[in-house]
Write a protein that holds these residues in place. Structure first.
Motif, mmCIF file in Angstrom:
data_model
loop_
_atom_site.group_PDB
_atom_site.id
_atom_site.type_symbol
_atom_site.label_atom_id
_atom_site.label_comp_id
_atom_site.label_asym_id
_atom_site.label_seq_id
_atom_site.Cartn_x
_atom_site.Cartn_y
_atom_site.Cartn_z
ATOM 1 N N LEU A 58 0.844 -1.197 0.000
ATOM 2 C CA LEU A 58 0.000 0.000 0.000
ATOM 3 C C LEU A 58 0.880 1.247 0.000
ATOM 4 C CD1 LEU A 58 -2.414 -1.115 2.832
ATOM 5 C CD2 LEU A 58 -2.993 -0.984 0.428
ATOM 6 N N ALA A 59 0.390 2.311 -0.595
ATOM 7 C CA ALA A 59 1.104 3.598 -0.571
ATOM 8 C C ALA A 59 0.559 4.389 0.620
ATOM 9 C CB ALA A 59 0.886 4.345 -1.871
ATOM 10 N N ILE A 60 1.377 4.537 1.638
ATOM 11 C CA ILE A 60 0.987 5.246 2.858
ATOM 12 C C ILE A 60 1.638 6.632 2.836
ATOM 13 C CG2 ILE A 60 1.052 5.216 5.386
ATOM 14 C CD1 ILE A 60 -0.526 2.881 4.249
ATOM 15 N N PRO A 61 0.867 7.711 3.006
ATOM 16 C CA PRO A 61 1.481 9.042 3.051
ATOM 17 C C PRO A 61 2.423 9.159 4.252
ATOM 18 C CG PRO A 61 -0.937 9.185 3.033
ATOM 19 C CD PRO A 61 -0.579 7.759 3.164
ATOM 20 N N GLU A 62 3.567 9.790 4.032
ATOM 21 C CA GLU A 62 4.529 9.952 5.125
ATOM 22 C C GLU A 62 3.935 10.742 6.281
ATOM 23 O OE1 GLU A 62 8.448 11.339 4.252
ATOM 24 O OE2 GLU A 62 8.854 9.679 2.892
ATOM 25 N N SER A 63 2.967 11.583 5.995
ATOM 26 C CA SER A 63 2.339 12.374 7.056
ATOM 27 C C SER A 63 1.542 11.495 8.027
ATOM 28 C CB SER A 63 1.439 13.444 6.452
ATOM 29 O OG SER A 63 0.442 12.834 5.649
ATOM 30 N N ALA A 64 1.223 10.261 7.620
ATOM 31 C CA ALA A 64 0.490 9.340 8.490
ATOM 32 C C ALA A 64 1.416 8.674 9.502
ATOM 33 C CB ALA A 64 -0.222 8.276 7.662
ATOM 34 N N LEU A 65 2.726 8.750 9.251
ATOM 35 C CA LEU A 65 3.706 8.124 10.148
ATOM 36 C C LEU A 65 4.342 9.172 11.056
ATOM 37 C CD1 LEU A 65 5.550 5.760 7.656
ATOM 38 C CD2 LEU A 65 3.952 5.086 9.442
ATOM 39 N N ARG A 81 4.232 5.517 14.986
ATOM 40 C CA ARG A 81 2.770 5.642 15.055
ATOM 41 C C ARG A 81 2.220 5.818 13.643
ATOM 42 N NH1 ARG A 81 0.558 7.235 20.088
ATOM 43 N NH2 ARG A 81 2.162 7.279 21.695
ATOM 44 N N LEU A 82 1.241 4.981 13.312
ATOM 45 C CA LEU A 82 0.544 5.100 12.038
ATOM 46 C C LEU A 82 -0.853 5.620 12.338
ATOM 47 C CD1 LEU A 82 0.191 4.568 8.975
ATOM 48 C CD2 LEU A 82 -0.626 2.301 9.592
ATOM 49 N N ASP A 83 -1.130 6.846 11.896
ATOM 50 C CA ASP A 83 -2.443 7.454 12.105
ATOM 51 C C ASP A 83 -3.383 6.940 11.018
ATOM 52 O OD1 ASP A 83 -4.637 9.018 12.617
ATOM 53 O OD2 ASP A 83 -3.536 10.919 12.657
ATOM 54 N N LEU A 84 -4.376 6.159 11.430
ATOM 55 C CA LEU A 84 -5.271 5.533 10.458
ATOM 56 C C LEU A 84 -6.176 6.552 9.760
ATOM 57 C CD1 LEU A 84 -6.261 2.256 12.330
ATOM 58 C CD2 LEU A 84 -4.463 2.629 10.655
ATOM 59 N N ALA A 85 -6.452 7.673 10.406
ATOM 60 C CA ALA A 85 -7.289 8.703 9.786
ATOM 61 C C ALA A 85 -6.575 9.346 8.604
ATOM 62 C CB ALA A 85 -7.667 9.761 10.812
ATOM 63 N N VAL A 86 -5.260 9.425 8.658
ATOM 64 C CA VAL A 86 -4.469 10.072 7.606
ATOM 65 C C VAL A 86 -3.975 9.053 6.574
ATOM 66 C CG1 VAL A 86 -2.435 11.524 7.200
ATOM 67 C CG2 VAL A 86 -3.737 11.798 9.290
ATOM 68 N N ALA A 87 -3.958 7.782 6.934
ATOM 69 C CA ALA A 87 -3.339 6.741 6.101
ATOM 70 C C ALA A 87 -4.069 6.444 4.804
ATOM 71 C CB ALA A 87 -3.187 5.457 6.903
ATOM 72 N N GLU A 88 -5.322 6.884 4.674
ATOM 73 C CA GLU A 88 -6.090 6.693 3.435
ATOM 74 C C GLU A 88 -6.205 5.226 3.044
ATOM 75 O OE1 GLU A 88 -4.092 9.071 0.514
ATOM 76 O OE2 GLU A 88 -4.407 10.923 1.613
ATOM 77 N N LEU A 89 -6.602 4.377 4.011
ATOM 78 C CA LEU A 89 -6.779 2.954 3.743
ATOM 79 C C LEU A 89 -8.220 2.683 3.332
ATOM 80 C CD1 LEU A 89 -4.951 1.526 6.888
ATOM 81 C CD2 LEU A 89 -4.040 1.712 4.580
ATOM 82 N N ALA A 90 -8.410 1.650 2.544
ATOM 83 C CA ALA A 90 -9.762 1.223 2.186
ATOM 84 C C ALA A 90 -10.476 0.794 3.464
ATOM 85 C CB ALA A 90 -9.699 0.072 1.195
ATOM 86 N N PRO A 91 -11.773 1.019 3.570
ATOM 87 C CA PRO A 91 -12.489 0.677 4.806
ATOM 88 C C PRO A 91 -12.329 -0.778 5.232
ATOM 89 C CG PRO A 91 -13.892 1.969 3.357
ATOM 90 C CD PRO A 91 -12.647 1.669 2.597
ATOM 91 N N SER A 92 -12.318 -1.697 4.270
ATOM 92 C CA SER A 92 -12.167 -3.114 4.622
ATOM 93 C C SER A 92 -10.766 -3.397 5.166
ATOM 94 C CB SER A 92 -12.449 -4.001 3.412
ATOM 95 O OG SER A 92 -11.560 -3.676 2.351
ATOM 96 N N GLY A 115 -6.918 6.131 17.395
ATOM 97 C CA GLY A 115 -6.897 5.530 16.065
ATOM 98 C C GLY A 115 -5.508 5.451 15.470
ATOM 99 N N GLU A 116 -4.509 5.237 16.330
ATOM 100 C CA GLU A 116 -3.125 5.098 15.864
ATOM 101 C C GLU A 116 -2.628 3.697 16.206
ATOM 102 O OE1 GLU A 116 -1.423 9.578 16.703
ATOM 103 O OE2 GLU A 116 -1.406 8.128 18.332
ATOM 104 N N VAL A 117 -1.918 3.111 15.261
ATOM 105 C CA VAL A 117 -1.233 1.842 15.524
ATOM 106 C C VAL A 117 0.160 2.214 16.012
ATOM 107 C CG1 VAL A 117 -0.367 -0.299 14.523
ATOM 108 C CG2 VAL A 117 -2.551 0.628 13.760
ATOM 109 N N VAL A 118 0.506 1.773 17.227
ATOM 110 C CA VAL A 118 1.778 2.140 17.843
ATOM 111 C C VAL A 118 2.678 0.913 17.897
ATOM 112 C CG1 VAL A 118 2.891 3.095 19.881
ATOM 113 C CG2 VAL A 118 0.611 3.868 19.248
#
Length: 140
Positions: free
Chosen positions: A10-17, A42-53, A70-73
């Motif tokens: 997946l392409a995760i925006p750096e701003s989500a990390l 920390r991965l902020d799921l609100a910023v990560a732009e992941l598909a809902p599933s 809503g962060e994965v630490v």
């Protein structure tokens, strides 16, 4: 366009990390007391732009690593350098995201055929006979 990091396919925006470097616990002599080598990723799921599933599966897989914001630490302190600990945290995050991307195959409910049920009953009956024959005789 914002920079992205390729994780788990997946392409995760750096701003989500978000990265935080802290002092590691445990042995290490003077190094552990003066150098912040442990990494908190920390991965902020609100910023990560992941598909809902994918997000739903990630939240389930993350378990206690998911906080109330809503962060994965992820915490990595196995190595003596920031770079290696950061790489270790990225590897673990990569594995988590890859697992979340994987769509589980739906289970198809099946039931045993009549013949299979009959064979099972016969096997149980035969086994019961064997056990019954091992019992001591009834002496009344």
């Amino acid at each position: 366009m914002a920079a992205t990091v390729e994780l788990g396919g997946l392409a995760i925006p750096e701003s989500a990390l978000a990265w935080k470097f802290v002092r590691a616990s445990g042995p290490g002599g003077q190094n552990v007391n003066k150098v912040s080598t442990a990494v908190e990723c920390r991965l902020d799921l609100a910023v990560a732009e992941l598909a809902p599933s994918v997000r739903a599966r990630l939240e389930r897989i993350a378990g206690s690593r998911l906080n109330t914001r809503g962060e994965v630490v992820l915490f990595a302190d196995a190595y003596r350098t920031q770079a290696r600990n950061r790489a270790a945290a990225l590897e673990r995050l990569d594995a988590l995201l890859a697992a979340a991307r994987h769509v589980p195959k739906p289970r198809v409910a099946t039931k045993p055929s009549k013949a299979q049920r009959a064979r099972r009953r016969e096997d149980k009956k035969r086994r019961g006979e064997v056990k019954r024959s091992r019992r001591p005789p009834d002496d009344f």
